[in-house]
Structure formats: structure tokens, C-alpha cells
Scaffold this motif. Structure first.
Motif, PDB file in Angstrom:
ATOM      1  N   VAL A 169      39.729  40.772  40.621  1.00 44.31           N
ATOM      2  CA  VAL A 169      39.198  42.078  40.218  1.00 44.31           C
ATOM      3  C   VAL A 169      38.806  42.893  41.440  1.00 44.31           C
ATOM      4  CG1 VAL A 169      37.294  43.250  39.045  1.00 44.31           C
ATOM      5  CG2 VAL A 169      38.457  41.343  37.926  1.00 44.31           C
ATOM      6  N   THR A 170      38.128  42.270  42.382  1.00 50.11           N
ATOM      7  CA  THR A 170      37.648  43.016  43.549  1.00 50.11           C
ATOM      8  C   THR A 170      38.787  43.470  44.454  1.00 50.11           C
ATOM      9  OG1 THR A 170      37.262  40.910  44.713  1.00 50.11           O
ATOM     10  CG2 THR A 170      35.398  41.893  43.556  1.00 50.11           C
ATOM     11  N   THR A 171      39.814  42.643  44.599  1.00 53.72           N
ATOM     12  CA  THR A 171      40.927  43.068  45.457  1.00 53.72           C
ATOM     13  C   THR A 171      41.774  44.132  44.763  1.00 53.72           C
ATOM     14  OG1 THR A 171      42.745  42.281  46.855  1.00 53.72           O
ATOM     15  CG2 THR A 171      42.498  41.201  44.730  1.00 53.72           C
ATOM     16  N   ALA A 172      41.876  44.051  43.433  1.00 50.45           N
ATOM     17  CA  ALA A 172      42.595  45.094  42.683  1.00 50.45           C
ATOM     18  C   ALA A 172      41.904  46.434  42.845  1.00 50.45           C
ATOM     19  CB  ALA A 172      42.668  44.713  41.203  1.00 50.45           C
ATOM     20  N   GLU A 173      40.576  46.423  42.744  1.00 46.31           N
ATOM     21  CA  GLU A 173      39.803  47.658  42.873  1.00 46.31           C
ATOM     22  C   GLU A 173      39.906  48.227  44.273  1.00 46.31           C
ATOM     23  OE1 GLU A 173      35.316  49.279  41.819  1.00 46.31           O
ATOM     24  OE2 GLU A 173      35.685  47.135  42.037  1.00 46.31           O
ATOM     25  N   SER A 174      39.909  47.366  45.267  1.00 47.07           N
ATOM     26  CA  SER A 174      39.956  47.821  46.661  1.00 47.07           C
ATOM     27  C   SER A 174      41.271  48.491  47.011  1.00 47.07           C
ATOM     28  CB  SER A 174      39.729  46.633  47.605  1.00 47.07           C
ATOM     29  OG  SER A 174      38.447  46.076  47.413  1.00 47.07           O
ATOM     30  N   HIS A 175      42.369  48.030  46.393  1.00 47.60           N
ATOM     31  CA  HIS A 175      43.695  48.541  46.744  1.00 47.60           C
ATOM     32  C   HIS A 175      44.310  49.431  45.667  1.00 47.60           C
ATOM     33  CE1 HIS A 175      44.501  46.218  50.452  1.00 47.60           C
ATOM     34  NE2 HIS A 175      43.737  45.281  49.888  1.00 47.60           N
ATOM     35  N   HIS A 176      43.568  49.721  44.600  1.00 46.27           N
ATOM     36  CA  HIS A 176      44.099  50.508  43.484  1.00 46.27           C
ATOM     37  C   HIS A 176      45.356  49.861  42.904  1.00 46.27           C
ATOM     38  CE1 HIS A 176      41.305  53.664  44.574  1.00 46.27           C
ATOM     39  NE2 HIS A 176      41.771  53.658  45.809  1.00 46.27           N
ATOM     40  N   ARG A 177      45.317  48.560  42.757  1.00 47.36           N
ATOM     41  CA  ARG A 177      46.498  47.817  42.317  1.00 47.36           C
ATOM     42  C   ARG A 177      46.407  47.338  40.871  1.00 47.36           C
ATOM     43  NH1 ARG A 177      47.081  44.233  47.817  1.00 47.36           N
ATOM     44  NH2 ARG A 177      48.516  45.617  48.921  1.00 47.36           N
ATOM     45  N   VAL A 178      47.562  46.983  40.361  1.00 48.55           N
ATOM     46  CA  VAL A 178      47.654  46.225  39.110  1.00 48.55           C
ATOM     47  C   VAL A 178      47.816  44.765  39.508  1.00 48.55           C
ATOM     48  CG1 VAL A 178      49.045  45.741  37.061  1.00 48.55           C
ATOM     49  CG2 VAL A 178      48.702  48.105  37.805  1.00 48.55           C
ATOM     50  N   MET A 179      46.896  43.925  39.055  1.00 45.24           N
ATOM     51  CA  MET A 179      46.962  42.498  39.354  1.00 45.24           C
ATOM     52  C   MET A 179      47.322  41.739  38.082  1.00 45.24           C
ATOM     53  SD  MET A 179      46.229  42.450  42.586  1.00 45.24           S
ATOM     54  CE  MET A 179      45.895  40.751  42.975  1.00 45.24           C
ATOM     55  N   ILE A 180      48.352  40.926  38.147  1.00 42.16           N
ATOM     56  CA  ILE A 180      48.786  40.107  37.015  1.00 42.16           C
ATOM     57  C   ILE A 180      48.490  38.648  37.339  1.00 42.16           C
ATOM     58  CG2 ILE A 180      50.716  39.394  35.558  1.00 42.16           C
ATOM     59  CD1 ILE A 180      52.142  41.998  36.375  1.00 42.16           C
ATOM     60  N   MET A 181      47.695  38.002  36.493  1.00 43.98           N
ATOM     61  CA  MET A 181      47.385  36.586  36.692  1.00 43.98           C
ATOM     62  C   MET A 181      47.964  35.767  35.540  1.00 43.98           C
ATOM     63  SD  MET A 181      43.756  34.613  37.365  1.00 43.98           S
ATOM     64  CE  MET A 181      43.318  34.402  35.635  1.00 43.98           C
ATOM     65  N   GLU A 182      48.835  34.825  35.867  1.00 44.53           N
ATOM     66  CA  GLU A 182      49.466  33.969  34.866  1.00 44.53           C
ATOM     67  C   GLU A 182      48.697  32.657  34.739  1.00 44.53           C
ATOM     68  OE1 GLU A 182      53.532  31.354  34.650  1.00 44.53           O
ATOM     69  OE2 GLU A 182      53.750  33.449  35.290  1.00 44.53           O
TER      70      GLU A 182
END
Length: 363
Positions: A169-182
């Protein structure tokens, strides 16, 4: 002196050692039982010479806090469909269950406790029909056995997945990314759903609710403005799009299931093809969900399963599987234990509550 054989089959799972310890400690109170363990499920019995060890205070002390299984395990070599290779390299599946039953009897075992999931308990039922005095203990991180309210290993897998999700969550917020966790779960979405609720995911994709990629993209776009924003997605390994197929590969003879995995990368491709502008990153947790120290909850559940299993042996209630139902430790016939797969109820309160929290399932 009575002899009991204990074994662990299928995928490894946090809490297996706690069951083994629970069986041993309860058995020692009876003083007239010798407890043995078959290595790598029934392979230890089938091998020549046999690979069977005696369980004692030394090799069971403190094992309840350890992941894995001191008896090792395997998810191939099903005695009901045993792979045999001929001189030409061709593989055929043969039923060796009667041979196995005869060998268990010849080794002088008065009872068997088989710790395993759906596939393992089907083997238990097959052996019971051959006259083997057997008790089953439910084990799976997937929580997909309907005959018990929960299985040990599940809570640990959810905790591991949630800890990982929190970090994404924190790295997604920092980079404005979509993070997909399988995450794991095979054909059931329990791990994904619990992780999504615990972690505050925006999107959760599970096998029981095939997704529409346009609906997923719409939810992602709602989280962005002028290229700023972030989205965290939890996807179960068995998730699939509407009119689509699960992502997996056939591992060859000797394995009961397809090897699932790769939906995170496939979903990423689908989103890019559908026009997703945000950067996407994928994380596949894989076997980290199976490893490490079991949570306190799973240690307690597994230990009590072990105690209950041995007590069923004492009562000669063979052909049964230990079960935790309505906050009570009980038992169900092995035949019923594997009759119905424990899917997430897509219309149930857990899914509806998740939607109430704003989680999209892409349906």
C-alpha cells in the motif's frame, strides 16, 4: 503395545507440527501406545525398505512453533492413482490402495491418522473402504473443506498475505501505481477475500465471481485524477475473467491438480490492453503463505485437532475426520468430509460486507 501411524500429505501448511505434537502428547497419557510417523505421506510405507520413524519426546519437543512438517510431505504418489512408468517411459495410473492397506496391516499398525486436505481425505476414505482403521485431520491454507468451519493454516496464510499487502500500500501510494498482489487459494477465494478486507483493498478478484476487465478498469480510473492516485488489488490464483480460464499448467502424472499461478501478470496485461494509463506492478506471494511460524490461533486449533484425533482412535471411531463446527470439536464421516467443496458464497454476508466497505469484485 498398540501401534499408531501418523502422516502428513499434500502441500505443507503452518500447524502440521502442532497436530503431530498434539497426537503424541495425548497418546503418551495412555502409556501403551507406540507412535510412528510415515515420511512423505504414504510414500514412507510404500518404499522398500520402509521409511518410518518412531515419534518420541526428543523429536516432537517444541515443534508446535515450527512451520512445515517433521514428517515431510508430498502431493504426488496418490495410492488410488499411483503413477507407474513402464520400460518405454509411458506412465499409467494404477490403484495400489489394497497393496498399501495390506502393508499397513503387516506392519502391525492398529490405527492411522492422516493429516491432509481434500485429496488426502479422499485417500483416507479409499483406504477405510479397504479395511484400514483410519482417522482424518483437515489441513489446508485454502479453507476449502466444508465439513469444518475452519482449517488450521488458513489464519496464518491470511496474516502473511495481509502483512505483505500492508507493505505494498505504501509503495503504491508513493509512486501513484496500481499494485496487484496474487495469493493462493486454488478454487476458493477465502485468502484473497480476508486479505482484501483486512488490508483495505480497492479491488478483490476471486474464483467465485468472474470479473469483467472493464469494470476493474473503471474502478481503477475512479481512483486517479490528473495521473495522481493509487490502487491496490488482491487477486486469488484461481480468479478468471468472465468467459475466461484459470491460469495454470499441467505438472504431469502424479499431481492431482493443475499448478495455478500467473493471474497477476495476466491481469496486468489485460488492464494495459484495455487502456489502463497507470503504472502497474505485480507481486506473487506464492509459497511464503505456507511457511514460517503458525499464528497462535492455528497452533491452538491444530493442537486440539491432534488431541481429538487420538481420542477418536481410542474410541475406535474410524472412517471419521476431525471437525471444528459451531465452536465445538467433533467429527464427520470421511465420505461427507470431501463431498462438498467450500466455495465463498458470492451472495453471502462476507462478500456483501466487503462490497459495503467499497471493495470491487469486478463483477
Amino acid at each position: 503395545m498398540n501401534k499408531l501411524l501418523v502422516l502428513t500429505g499434500g502441500g505443507d501448511c503452518p500447524g502440521l507440527n502442532a497436530v503431530i505434537r498434539g497426537i503424541f502428547k495425548r497418546a503418551k497419557k495412555e502409556k501403551d501406545w507406540k507412535i510412528c510417523g510415515s515420511m512423505e505421506a504414504f510414500n514412507g510405507v510404500m518404499s522398500d525398505p520402509v521409511d518410518i520413524i518412531k515419534l518420541n519426546k526428543e523429536n516432537t519437543a517444541g515443534i508446535h512453533i515450527k512451520g512445515g512438517t517433521i514428517l515431510k510431505t508430498t502431493n504426488k504418489g496418490n495410492p488410488l492413482q499411483y503413477p507407474v512408468t513402464d520400460e518405454n517411459g509411458n506412465i499409467t495410473l494404477v490403484d495400489r490402495s489394497q497393496e498399501l492397506a495390506d502393508k499397513i496391516k503387516s506392519l502391525g499398525f492398529d490405527a492411522v491418522i492422516n493429516i491432509g486436505g481434500d485429496g488426502s481425505q479422499k485417500i483416507s476414505q479409499g483406504l477405510f473402504e479397504k479395511g484400514v482403521p483410519i482417522i482424518g485431520v483437515p489441513k489446508t491454507i485454502d479453507n476449502d473443506l466444508s465439513a469444518t468451519d475452519t482449517t488450521f493454516g488458513f489464519q496464518t496464510a491470511v496474516q502473511i498475505a495481509t502483512d505483505s499487502f500492508d507493505k505494498l500500500v505504501t509503495t503504491a501510494e508513493s509512486h501513484h501505481r496500481v499494485m496487484i498482489m496474487e495469493v493462493m487459494g486454488r478454487d476458493a477465494g477465502w485468502i484473497a477475500l480476508h486479505t482484501a478486507i483486512a488490508g483495505g483493498a480497492e479491488i478483490c478478484l476471486i474464483p467465485e465471481l468472474p470479473y469483467d476487465i472493464q469494470h476493474v478498469l473503471k474502478r481503477i480510473n475512479s481512483r486517479y485524477k490528473d495521473g495522481k492516485g493509487f490502487v491496490n488489488i488482491v487477486v486469488a490464483e484461481g480468479a478468471k475473467p468472465k468467459d475466461g480460464e484459470v491460469i495454470g499448467e499441467d505438472r504431469g502424472e502424479g499431481f492431482e491438480h493443475l499448478r495455478l499461478g500467473g493471474i497477476a501478470y495476466e491481469l496486468s496485461k489485460q488492464l494495459k490492453a484495455a487502456g489502463c494509463k497507470a503504472e502497474i506492478r505485480e507481486t506473487v506471494l506464492g509459497h511464503t503463505q505456507r511457511g514460517g511460524t503458525p499464528t497462535a490461533y492455528d497452533r491452538v486449533l491444530a493442537s486440539l485437532f491432534g488431541v481429538k484425533a487420538f481420542e477418536l482412535v481410542l474410541e475406535k471411531k474410524f472412517g471419521q475426520m476431525v471437525s471444528f463446527k459451531n465452536n465445538e470439536f467433533t467429527h464427520v464421516p470421511l465420505e461427507d468430509a470431501t463431498k462438498t467443496y467450500n466455495f465463498v458464497d458470492k451472495d453471502g454476508y462476507l462478500v456483501q460486507a466487503a462490497k459495503g466497505l467499497g471493495i470491487s469484485f469486478g463483477d
